[in-house]
Design a protein around this motif. Sequence first.
Motif, short mmCIF file in Angstrom:
data_model
loop_
_atom_site.label_atom_id
_atom_site.label_comp_id
_atom_site.label_asym_id
_atom_site.label_seq_id
_atom_site.Cartn_x
_atom_site.Cartn_y
_atom_site.Cartn_z
N CYS A 75 8.22 8.58 9.57
CA CYS A 75 6.73 8.92 9.23
C CYS A 75 5.61 8.02 9.86
N PRO A 76 4.60 8.65 10.19
CA PRO A 76 3.60 7.97 10.96
C PRO A 76 3.26 6.72 10.10
N TYR A 77 2.66 5.73 11.03
CA TYR A 77 2.45 4.32 10.31
C TYR A 77 1.60 4.45 9.05
N GLY A 78 0.67 5.20 8.97
CA GLY A 78 -0.11 5.29 8.06
C GLY A 78 0.39 6.01 6.77
N GLU A 79 1.42 6.80 6.81
CA GLU A 79 1.92 7.60 5.69
C GLU A 79 3.40 6.82 5.13
N ARG A 80 3.58 5.66 5.64
CA ARG A 80 4.95 5.00 5.42
C ARG A 80 4.61 4.63 3.93
N GLU A 81 3.66 4.03 3.61
CA GLU A 81 3.36 3.68 2.17
C GLU A 81 3.63 4.54 1.19
N GLU A 82 3.04 5.64 1.51
CA GLU A 82 3.16 7.05 0.45
C GLU A 82 4.55 7.44 0.35
N MET A 83 5.32 7.40 1.45
CA MET A 83 6.64 8.08 1.46
C MET A 83 7.61 6.89 0.81
N PHE A 84 7.07 5.54 0.93
CA PHE A 84 7.80 4.66 0.15
C PHE A 84 7.73 4.85 -1.38
N LEU A 85 6.62 5.24 -1.83
CA LEU A 85 5.98 5.16 -3.26
C LEU A 85 7.08 6.56 -3.69
N LYS A 86 7.05 7.54 -2.84
CA LYS A 86 7.99 8.79 -3.50
C LYS A 86 9.07 8.58 -3.49
N LYS A 87 9.85 7.46 -2.80
CA LYS A 87 11.21 7.43 -2.91
C LYS A 87 11.53 6.58 -4.11
N LEU A 88 10.48 5.77 -4.20
CA LEU A 88 10.69 4.82 -5.46
C LEU A 88 10.67 5.48 -6.64
N GLU A 89 9.67 6.58 -6.67
CA GLU A 89 9.58 7.58 -7.69
C GLU A 89 10.83 8.47 -8.00
N GLN A 90 11.47 8.88 -6.85
CA GLN A 90 12.69 9.47 -7.23
C GLN A 90 13.76 8.86 -7.84
N PHE A 130 4.96 -4.48 1.36
CA PHE A 130 4.49 -4.75 0.12
C PHE A 130 2.79 -4.73 0.05
N THR A 131 2.56 -3.83 -0.93
CA THR A 131 1.15 -3.47 -1.43
C THR A 131 1.10 -3.44 -3.05
N PRO A 132 0.11 -4.00 -3.47
CA PRO A 132 -0.01 -3.70 -4.95
C PRO A 132 0.67 -2.68 -5.77
N ALA A 133 0.61 -1.52 -5.05
CA ALA A 133 1.03 -0.25 -5.72
C ALA A 133 2.56 -0.11 -5.86
N ILE A 134 3.20 -0.85 -4.60
CA ILE A 134 4.49 -0.99 -4.31
C ILE A 134 5.00 -2.10 -5.50
N TYR A 135 4.47 -3.18 -5.82
CA TYR A 135 4.79 -4.13 -6.66
C TYR A 135 4.96 -3.33 -8.04
N GLU A 136 3.98 -2.62 -8.23
CA GLU A 136 3.83 -1.80 -9.96
C GLU A 136 4.93 -0.75 -9.57
N SER A 137 5.38 -0.08 -8.79
CA SER A 137 6.24 0.99 -8.59
C SER A 137 7.87 0.40 -8.87
N THR A 138 8.04 -0.72 -8.25
CA THR A 138 9.05 -1.34 -8.06
C THR A 138 9.37 -1.87 -9.45
N CYS A 139 8.70 -2.56 -10.13
CA CYS A 139 8.99 -2.84 -11.40
C CYS A 139 9.27 -1.74 -12.55
N LEU A 140 8.60 -0.72 -12.29
CA LEU A 140 8.91 0.51 -13.25
C LEU A 140 10.22 1.04 -12.69
#
Length: 574
Positions: A75-90, A130-140
């Motif tokens: 993924c492009p560098y700017g979309e990596r965080e969004e893809m990371f969150l999607k995989k955490l949601e999966q 790691f971003t604040p959103a990733i911290y929250e999604s990881t704990c969930l």
Amino acid sequence: RPSKDKSGVQPLMSNEEATTPRRKLPSEKEVPRAKVWDRYSNRPSKDTTVSRSSSRFYDSEPHVKLERLTEIRLCPYGEREEMFLKKLEQCVVCFDFSEGNHLTDIEEKEVKRDALLELVEYVVSESGVFTPAIYESTCLMVRANLFRPLPPRLNPEGLEYDPEEDDPILETAWPHVQLVYEYLLRFVESSDFQPPVAKRYINKQFVYDLILLFDSEDPRERDYLKSTLHRIYGKFLALRSYIRKLIQDIFLTFVYEDKVHNGIAELLEILGSIINGFTLPLKLEHKNFFFRALMPLHKPRYIGLYHPQLSYCVALYLEKDGNLAVPIFDQLLAVWPYTDSTKEMLFLSEVEDLLNICEPQEFIDVHEPVFRKLSECILSEHFQVSERALTLWNNEYLLHLVSEYVEEVLPIIFPAMYTTCRKHWNKSIRTMAYSALRLFIEIDFEVFGEVLDKYSKDRIKVDKEREERINKWKKLFKLTNPDFDLDGELPDSVNVPFHLNLAMEDKFDINDPVFSDLKNLNEINRKRFEREPLPISRMTQDAMSDHHYNYEHDQEDTNTWSSYTTSSSESDSY
């Protein structure tokens, strides 16, 4: 419905209404009720099926079908965080791996496994993830996959659970659970991990739920929990006191209530690392934790499952503060096992480890109760207990301590060793006890001789007193039976106290072979250390006399010359 009177009080039902059963509504269901005996029976009821293949409970709600997503690296560098969150949601979606459902949703299970593998690899290899959103999604995601109720402790037959005999329940969802633990561990260990941001999500409730999982029967899971909790303890300073308090609560519940817990050994390993970091002098909080939570762990029956870790923690405390030696040995001896030989050998090993740490000034404070207990163990009829107690004399540091205080130690330990090398049923134990006594002869033959003489005098005195008491019993018997001969033996019908019968069987004999051998060995050792004149031949004696004669003449010449030089110097000065 019965009508109310003017006062607003509902009247009682009539006798006909009271005897007529109420008709159930269609929406009401029959609630199954257990019989009273089922609550107290060790075996489950007939309708209960005990499963040892799964420890998870799942919701029956349908979930969105998982589809394979693009790799994060592509993924492009700017979309990596969004893809990371999607995989955490999966990865939040959980699947059933029990025996009847392990072949269902195979494709979706593989999608989740690949996503977890990719997340672990990405966290390890990349930086600034790691971003604040990733911290929250990881704990969930961690909560959804790991925090669950654990199964009851029942073996397949439904009998009482025995942690030493029964096989543990292995997590059937381990292909996914292992990767979740691996991701959490890499997440906390990462150099980009920021505790000030993560403390909103990794809070006291998160730590509490994590520590509850230490009771899992799967050793693989407990190993990951041990590493993860240790990293959290190191990263979050504000949670350290809370973690120690939770561990203390688990220990107290285990000792005084449940009697069974699967994660005591792992928690003690974490405590070992924590105790290593304690500053000196020890705080009162840490000492209270030691005496209230750690030392009582010697009481439970299944101490063998965690004794090496417990002994290590106790040794660390003693190494940190030598003043704890007396209370440690007092508490250890207070809970000493008398009917469990396996547990007694573990205690003997711990005593040896603690004595290896004691300094001489601490050893003199604890030597008397410790060696009295060792004497009891040497006299044990169980040959393994006696053997383990006698092997302590192979410890070089312990022998060094004993040699410094042999006058205090030998009188305590000698009677037990002497009795063992004479009467023990096992030949190897008799040999070991005899070898230990010979060590004391080499350490200090003078003290050994004094102890030997004192022991023989005391035993002769005791035997004499016991004979007098037996004679008194004979005289009492003669008062009722005038025909009884005082020089004869009492008949079996007379109930002589047990200790007097024992005295007659264990009468001391100064000509006993063992006692005589010890006395002769001590005398030989004494003569060996005495300085005796060496035998000198005639030629050597003549040579020494000539040397002595020449030495005396040389000494006279020297004195003459010194007097001459002195008089010459005086005349010159004059």
